[in-house]
Design a protein around this motif. Structure first.
Motif, PDB file in Angstrom:
ATOM      1  N   ASP A 132     -10.151   5.028 -20.144  1.00 26.08           N
ATOM      2  CA  ASP A 132      -9.203   4.714 -21.218  1.00 26.08           C
ATOM      3  C   ASP A 132      -9.862   3.842 -22.285  1.00 26.08           C
TER       4      ASP A 132
ATOM      5  N   ALA B 106      -4.961   1.482 -20.525  1.00 26.69           N
ATOM      6  CA  ALA B 106      -5.975   0.582 -19.964  1.00 26.69           C
ATOM      7  C   ALA B 106      -5.360  -0.736 -19.494  1.00 26.69           C
TER       8      ALA B 106
ATOM      9  N   THR C 139      -9.086   3.346 -15.905  1.00 27.22           N
ATOM     10  CA  THR C 139      -9.019   2.250 -16.871  1.00 27.22           C
ATOM     11  C   THR C 139     -10.266   2.233 -17.750  1.00 27.22           C
TER      12      THR C 139
ATOM     13  N   ASP D 260      -2.955   0.672 -16.039  1.00 24.20           N
ATOM     14  CA  ASP D 260      -3.667   1.161 -14.852  1.00 24.20           C
ATOM     15  C   ASP D 260      -4.144   0.065 -13.899  1.00 24.20           C
TER      16      ASP D 260
END
Length: 135
Positions: A82, A104, A79, A107
């Motif tokens: 991302d 993001a 995350t 996740d």
């Protein structure tokens, strides 16, 4: 839709993964998050840091073979990666500019499920106790 679709993807992932029986579910998820750790390798734009991140993710995913907690940590690491890629403008899917943003959002949903022991949704609703794997 930029927020709802990733939430639905995360929830769909949880439901589909719940169809796999333990301990195969945990091991399969460790493999999945290891693959996610290498997703930016071919064009993430962060140079050597892409390799460093992939190595960290490989280690955490390896630990996840025996621990849902480590799999959850790995999804949270992904995350963060991302978010970095979204801010840099180097999305996970090059032709979809907001794909890292969506990832993001997706996740952490998967991470929460992992921190809860990766149980099937049926186990939650029926109140059955399931064995939880932790550190």
């Amino acid at each position: 839709m930029m927020i709802i679709a990733p939430i639905l993807v995360g929830l769909t992932y949880v439901v589909l993964m719940s169809l796999i029986h333990e301990p195969h579910r945990r091991r399969f998820n460790a493999i999945m998050v290891a693959g996610a750790g290498a997703a930016y390798l071919s064009g993430g734009g962060l140079g050597i840091w892409e390799l460093v991140f992939t190595a960290v993710m490989a280690y955490v995913a390896y630990r996840g073979l025996e621990s849902w907690t480590f799999i959850g940590v790995a999804w949270l690491l992904h995350t963060a990666w991302d978010v970095v890629h979204h801010l840099k403008g180097a999305p996970i899917i090059p032709f979809l500019g907001d794909s890292s943003f969506g990832c993001a959002i997706c996740d952490p949903i998967i991470a929460v499920w992992c921190f809860a022991g990766g149980r099937s949704p049926g186990a939650w609703s029926l109140g059955r106790s399931m064995r939880t794997y932790v550190l």
